[in-house]
Design an enzyme around this catalytic site. Sequence first.
Site: not given
Ligand code: GLN
Length: 492
Positions: A80, A155, A179
């Site tokens: 990532k 994400s 994410s």
């Molecule tokens: N979707 C969640 C957010 O936008 C989690 C993001 C993540 O786990 N990095 O905060």
Amino acid sequence: MLHVSCFMIKELHNKLISKEITSVQLTEEYFARIKEQDKNLNAYLTLTKELALKQARKVDEKIAAGVEIGMIEGIPGAIKDNLCVTGVRTTAASKILDNYIAPFDATVVIKLEEAGAVFLGKTNMDEFAMGSSTEKSAYGSTKNPVDLERVPGGSSGGSAASVASGEAVWALGTDTGGSIRQPASFCGVVGLKPTYGRVSRYGAIAMASSLDQIGPITKTVEDAAIILSVISGEDKMDATSAQSPAKDYTKYLTGEVSGLKIGVVKDYLEKLTGEVKISFEKVVEKYRELGAEIKEIELPNAKYSLPVYYIIMPCEVSSNLARFDGVKFGMRAEDHEDTQLDFLPEDRNLIETYLDSRRYGIGAEPKRRIMLGTYALSSGYYDAYYLRAQKVRTLIKQDFEKAFEAVDLILTPTTPSPAFKFGEKTADPIQMYLEDIFTITANIVGVPAISVPGPTVEVDGKQLPQGFQLMGKWFDEENLLRAAHAYEIATK
Ligand code: GLN
């Protein structure tokens, strides 16, 4: 071409040691596949072909010399883009880091490199890991390989899409509220968020430091166990990494769940509807069939997880992102294309430099969170918001402690719905935030959690992947992986 993109780590390992294929051939095949498909998928932001081939050649030389190799050696994977790799562009999908070349390696990267893994490239994501669809990347969204009209989740959408489409054998993601698990669920692959502290966060571009964890996205639970065995362990560079050495997690994949007590949350069961409910009930039934004892449990304060997260996370974001100001880190406004400067570089003072850099470099979603967090932490509001959220966090943690006196694992759906279409949830941030309803609690309390593909659900006549989530006791990745693996092999 050898068409090896559907194989798991162990199968590829066997092909390498039996000399059926070389690591260079394997790596070349993955790049060929990326070249063919990724213009449509956009899973990768940067490819590291030169590095990958160098790593692969080293492994091939070892094999040719008759030296024994490890399980992950010579196996290509993706990282990532919020994890630092020396000499490689690392943007966290933000314009402000457009030209950032990492001068150091994340600990997980060092560990994988020492274990002989091959790095294909850096994957797309929501900017600074804020989002649930990868639509919030500054470099265009990633598509879901299962259905190109749908989001891959986020994400870590690029990581999940790369594994699901055969553009990587394994990938690393980060998980602050879901994410890793949510995109795994949307793309039909496995995603593991380890216990907070199990894996060093050093070299991950921090989103919310008390919630972030790095973990694998893979095709199978066994592959996730293999990657976890490589990347976990204490690290003196991360004070929150736990003092427990890495171990071989594949040893716990016995295919057995009899005797395990699995809790289902009463409140969640009552709220589930439609196809997701049916899919989830089938998973519960399967575990019962396999000999697990299913028990209804209550997590009375879990309903506050989302509000607690949307206080604590932005507070930590506002602090972590302060360094991207065009001076300490990040590009100045004038270095971007097509910028209309509010201040002339020669006239502006330090604050004006910050303002210009952040205005052009940082996208709308991180900006929203920086503002929310700055507000919640400001004098006079700290007690009402941040402190109170931390207190509720403790209550949720106590709910889990109590639940884990009665059960070994907790079973939920990963997501309230399967992959949605592009644009469906962009207008209303709350709709997007609700995606995380089942996943966020594991980050709030720090327990390990995994998403495993469950029975698919039908939407508009199409079968879409739907994951289920298992949460384990703190540092009990053994039982978590064991139960996840047992389901997987029983349903294959
Ligand atoms: N979707 C969640 C957010 O936008 C989690 C993001 C993540 O786990 N990095 O905060």
